[in-house]
Design a protein around this motif. Structure first.
Motif, PDB file in Angstrom:
ATOM      1  N   PRO A 163       0.793  -1.233   0.000  1.00  0.00           N
ATOM      2  CA  PRO A 163       0.000   0.000   0.000  1.00  0.00           C
ATOM      3  C   PRO A 163       0.823   1.279   0.000  1.00  0.00           C
ATOM      4  N   VAL A 164       2.166   1.129   0.032  1.00  0.00           N
ATOM      5  CA  VAL A 164       3.043   2.298   0.155  1.00  0.00           C
ATOM      6  C   VAL A 164       2.808   3.295  -0.967  1.00  0.00           C
ATOM      7  N   SER A 165       2.538   2.781  -2.171  1.00  0.00           N
ATOM      8  CA  SER A 165       2.368   3.657  -3.329  1.00  0.00           C
ATOM      9  C   SER A 165       1.199   4.612  -3.184  1.00  0.00           C
ATOM     10  N   GLY A 166       0.261   4.319  -2.281  1.00  0.00           N
ATOM     11  CA  GLY A 166      -0.902   5.186  -2.115  1.00  0.00           C
ATOM     12  C   GLY A 166      -0.826   6.122  -0.932  1.00  0.00           C
ATOM     13  N   LEU A 167       0.336   6.187  -0.297  1.00  0.00           N
ATOM     14  CA  LEU A 167       0.449   6.987   0.925  1.00  0.00           C
ATOM     15  C   LEU A 167       1.014   8.385   0.699  1.00  0.00           C
ATOM     16  N   GLY A 168       1.408   8.691  -0.530  1.00  0.00           N
ATOM     17  CA  GLY A 168       1.937  10.018  -0.820  1.00  0.00           C
ATOM     18  C   GLY A 168       0.840  11.031  -1.084  1.00  0.00           C
ATOM     19  N   SER A 169       1.244  12.232  -1.464  1.00  0.00           N
ATOM     20  CA  SER A 169       0.268  13.274  -1.800  1.00  0.00           C
ATOM     21  C   SER A 169      -0.413  12.924  -3.111  1.00  0.00           C
TER      22      SER A 169
ATOM     23  N   ASN B 178       3.619   9.704 -10.302  1.00  0.00           N
ATOM     24  CA  ASN B 178       4.190   8.352 -10.364  1.00  0.00           C
ATOM     25  C   ASN B 178       3.456   7.472 -11.373  1.00  0.00           C
ATOM     26  N   ALA B 179       2.148   7.718 -11.527  1.00  0.00           N
ATOM     27  CA  ALA B 179       1.341   6.914 -12.453  1.00  0.00           C
ATOM     28  C   ALA B 179       1.305   7.500 -13.854  1.00  0.00           C
ATOM     29  N   GLY B 180       1.787   8.729 -13.987  1.00  0.00           N
ATOM     30  CA  GLY B 180       1.751   9.381 -15.293  1.00  0.00           C
ATOM     31  C   GLY B 180       0.360   9.816 -15.702  1.00  0.00           C
ATOM     32  N   VAL B 181      -0.457  10.225 -14.708  1.00  0.00           N
ATOM     33  CA  VAL B 181      -1.817  10.690 -14.982  1.00  0.00           C
ATOM     34  C   VAL B 181      -2.019  12.045 -14.314  1.00  0.00           C
ATOM     35  N   SER B 182      -3.176  12.648 -14.547  1.00  0.00           N
ATOM     36  CA  SER B 182      -3.478  13.941 -13.947  1.00  0.00           C
ATOM     37  C   SER B 182      -4.099  13.759 -12.561  1.00  0.00           C
TER      38      SER B 182
ATOM     39  N   ASP C 217     -10.419  10.394   2.067  1.00  0.00           N
ATOM     40  CA  ASP C 217     -11.102   9.186   2.551  1.00  0.00           C
ATOM     41  C   ASP C 217     -10.373   7.934   2.065  1.00  0.00           C
ATOM     42  N   PHE C 218      -9.969   7.961   0.790  1.00  0.00           N
ATOM     43  CA  PHE C 218      -9.208   6.851   0.215  1.00  0.00           C
ATOM     44  C   PHE C 218      -7.925   6.620   1.012  1.00  0.00           C
ATOM     45  N   GLN C 219      -7.196   7.692   1.275  1.00  0.00           N
ATOM     46  CA  GLN C 219      -5.917   7.558   1.975  1.00  0.00           C
ATOM     47  C   GLN C 219      -6.113   7.173   3.439  1.00  0.00           C
ATOM     48  N   ALA C 220      -7.205   7.621   4.048  1.00  0.00           N
ATOM     49  CA  ALA C 220      -7.494   7.240   5.432  1.00  0.00           C
ATOM     50  C   ALA C 220      -7.672   5.727   5.550  1.00  0.00           C
ATOM     51  N   HIS C 221      -8.355   5.130   4.571  1.00  0.00           N
ATOM     52  CA  HIS C 221      -8.528   3.675   4.574  1.00  0.00           C
ATOM     53  C   HIS C 221      -7.187   2.965   4.432  1.00  0.00           C
ATOM     54  N   LEU C 222      -6.311   3.513   3.598  1.00  0.00           N
ATOM     55  CA  LEU C 222      -4.986   2.922   3.443  1.00  0.00           C
ATOM     56  C   LEU C 222      -4.197   2.988   4.756  1.00  0.00           C
ATOM     57  N   HIS C 223      -4.270   4.135   5.426  1.00  0.00           N
ATOM     58  CA  HIS C 223      -3.572   4.290   6.704  1.00  0.00           C
ATOM     59  C   HIS C 223      -4.107   3.293   7.735  1.00  0.00           C
ATOM     60  N   GLN C 224      -5.416   3.075   7.736  1.00  0.00           N
ATOM     61  CA  GLN C 224      -6.012   2.104   8.660  1.00  0.00           C
ATOM     62  C   GLN C 224      -5.500   0.698   8.372  1.00  0.00           C
ATOM     63  N   GLU C 225      -5.345   0.373   7.094  1.00  0.00           N
ATOM     64  CA  GLU C 225      -4.812  -0.949   6.728  1.00  0.00           C
ATOM     65  C   GLU C 225      -3.381  -1.117   7.219  1.00  0.00           C
ATOM     66  N   VAL C 226      -2.562  -0.094   6.979  1.00  0.00           N
ATOM     67  CA  VAL C 226      -1.158  -0.171   7.398  1.00  0.00           C
ATOM     68  C   VAL C 226      -1.074  -0.328   8.917  1.00  0.00           C
ATOM     69  N   GLU C 227      -1.900   0.442   9.623  1.00  0.00           N
ATOM     70  CA  GLU C 227      -1.913   0.357  11.085  1.00  0.00           C
ATOM     71  C   GLU C 227      -2.329  -1.046  11.534  1.00  0.00           C
ATOM     72  N   ALA C 228      -3.319  -1.630  10.855  1.00  0.00           N
ATOM     73  CA  ALA C 228      -3.799  -2.958  11.226  1.00  0.00           C
ATOM     74  C   ALA C 228      -2.735  -4.018  11.019  1.00  0.00           C
ATOM     75  N   THR C 229      -1.957  -3.899   9.942  1.00  0.00           N
ATOM     76  CA  THR C 229      -0.976  -4.937   9.629  1.00  0.00           C
ATOM     77  C   THR C 229       0.226  -4.911  10.562  1.00  0.00           C
ATOM     78  N   ILE C 230       0.461  -3.790  11.234  1.00  0.00           N
ATOM     79  CA  ILE C 230       1.616  -3.722  12.134  1.00  0.00           C
ATOM     80  C   ILE C 230       1.202  -3.704  13.610  1.00  0.00           C
ATOM     81  N   SER C 231      -0.085  -3.934  13.882  1.00  0.00           N
ATOM     82  CA  SER C 231      -0.560  -3.926  15.266  1.00  0.00           C
ATOM     83  C   SER C 231       0.099  -5.034  16.072  1.00  0.00           C
ATOM     84  N   ASN C 232       0.559  -4.688  17.277  1.00  0.00           N
ATOM     85  CA  ASN C 232       1.117  -5.709  18.170  1.00  0.00           C
ATOM     86  C   ASN C 232       0.010  -6.233  19.084  1.00  0.00           C
ATOM     87  N   PRO C 233       0.255  -7.329  19.824  1.00  0.00           N
ATOM     88  CA  PRO C 233      -0.808  -7.906  20.662  1.00  0.00           C
ATOM     89  C   PRO C 233      -1.431  -6.928  21.653  1.00  0.00           C
TER      90      PRO C 233
END
Length: 290
Positions: free
Chosen positions: A35-41, A48-52, A70-86
């Motif tokens: 998901p790293v590719s979607g975390l930038g501005s 990066n995609a060569g689009v407008s 909203d799109f990026q917030a969902h990505l951040h939630q995913e990243v947070e979920a994947t690195i959550s410790n017990p």
């Protein structure tokens, strides 16, 4: 979009055919290093995609998000979920725990996990994986992580009875190159890797691929990085009202695959079982009643 059941990657894949050419180009760019590719501005992602930037806005809205934030917030939630410790997982569940007994809460969560996983699972993928595992010309190599190693060993133990040419990789990753050395083209590497993914699994998968081995990955709903190298990946729902992730549904799929392979090769498997029972008798491994 339901963040609990679908990842942003899932949503992109499900809408891909309906996207315009430029939007597909953007989607492929996002998935390439997800998901790293979607975390930038928004500007960086567009460049990066060569689009407008308007293309980015249109695509995320077409995917069902209110806008780019909203799109990026969902990505951040995913990243947070994947690195959550017990501890973090326990605190999140505890803060929302209803007053029902833990047995009921746990049962509800596991049944929900099973239903969601089965609804997302393509039976053709399951059948293909079972056929690969049944092919006795292929060597099987099993490996898991700190927790999932138990699942890998369970799968290996059953498959070792069902068919020959199986191996369980040591928990010591420094010995893995020796296993890769013995891999031949067409052999299968079965990897178990769930969130807080282990970097060594990607390196192992890459090395196995260079030997011509094919890969089956058991992972979670977010997807181990090793899954990108796999022929088949089983993405399983693992969330539970606990500090720990649940292995119940993963084990369910493993046991279903064991039965599928055993049923396909029953004549050969039955003879192996008879021979094994004779060895048990000879070594007096099990206690007889009486």
């Amino acid at each position: 979009m339901s963040a609990a059941s679908k990842t942003v990657s899932d949503v992109i894949h499900s809408h891909f055919e309906a996207l315009t050419r430029a939007e597909k180009q953007l989607a492929e760019s996002l998935l390439d290093n997800y998901p790293v590719s979607g975390l930038g501005s928004i500007t960086t992602i567009a460049e990066n995609a060569g689009v407008s930037t308007p293309t980015v806005v249109r695509m995320v809205q077409k995917l069902g998000f209110k806008g780019y934030p909203d799109f990026q917030a969902h990505l951040h939630q995913e990243v947070e979920a994947t690195i959550s410790n017990p501890i973090a997982k326990h605190d999140r569940w505890a803060s929302n725990a209803p007053g029902t007994h833990i047995l009921n809460r746990f049962a509800d969560a596991i049944i929900g996990n099973l239903r969601q996983t089965l609804s997302d699972l393509d039976t053709a993928t399951f059948n293909s994986a079972a056929a690969l595992l049944s092919d006795r010309k292929r060597g099987l190599y099993f490996v898991g992580g700190r927790i999932t190693g138990a699942l890998a060993e369970y799968f290996f133990t059953h498959m070792q009875v069902i068919r020959p040419n199986t191996a369980l990789l040591s928990s010591n990753s420094s010995s893995w190159p020796q296993y890769v050395l013995n891999m031949n083209a067409g052999d299968l590497l079965i990897i178990f890797d769930i969130r807080r993914y282990e970097q060594e699994m990607v390196s192992l998968a890459q090395a196995a691929r260079t030997r011509g081995a094919e890969i089956i990955v058991f992972t979670d709903q977010w997807g181990s990085p090793a899954a990108k190298l796999a022929r088949h990946a089983f993405r399983v729902q693992i969330e539970a009202p606990s500090a720990w992730d649940s292995s119940v549904v993963t084990l369910f799929i493993v046991e279903a695959l064991i039965e599928a392979v055993q049923n396909t090769t029953w004549d050969e498997t039955k003879e192996r079982m008879k021979t094994l029972e004779g060895l048990f008798e000879q070594t007096k491994l099990f206690r007889k009643p009486g």
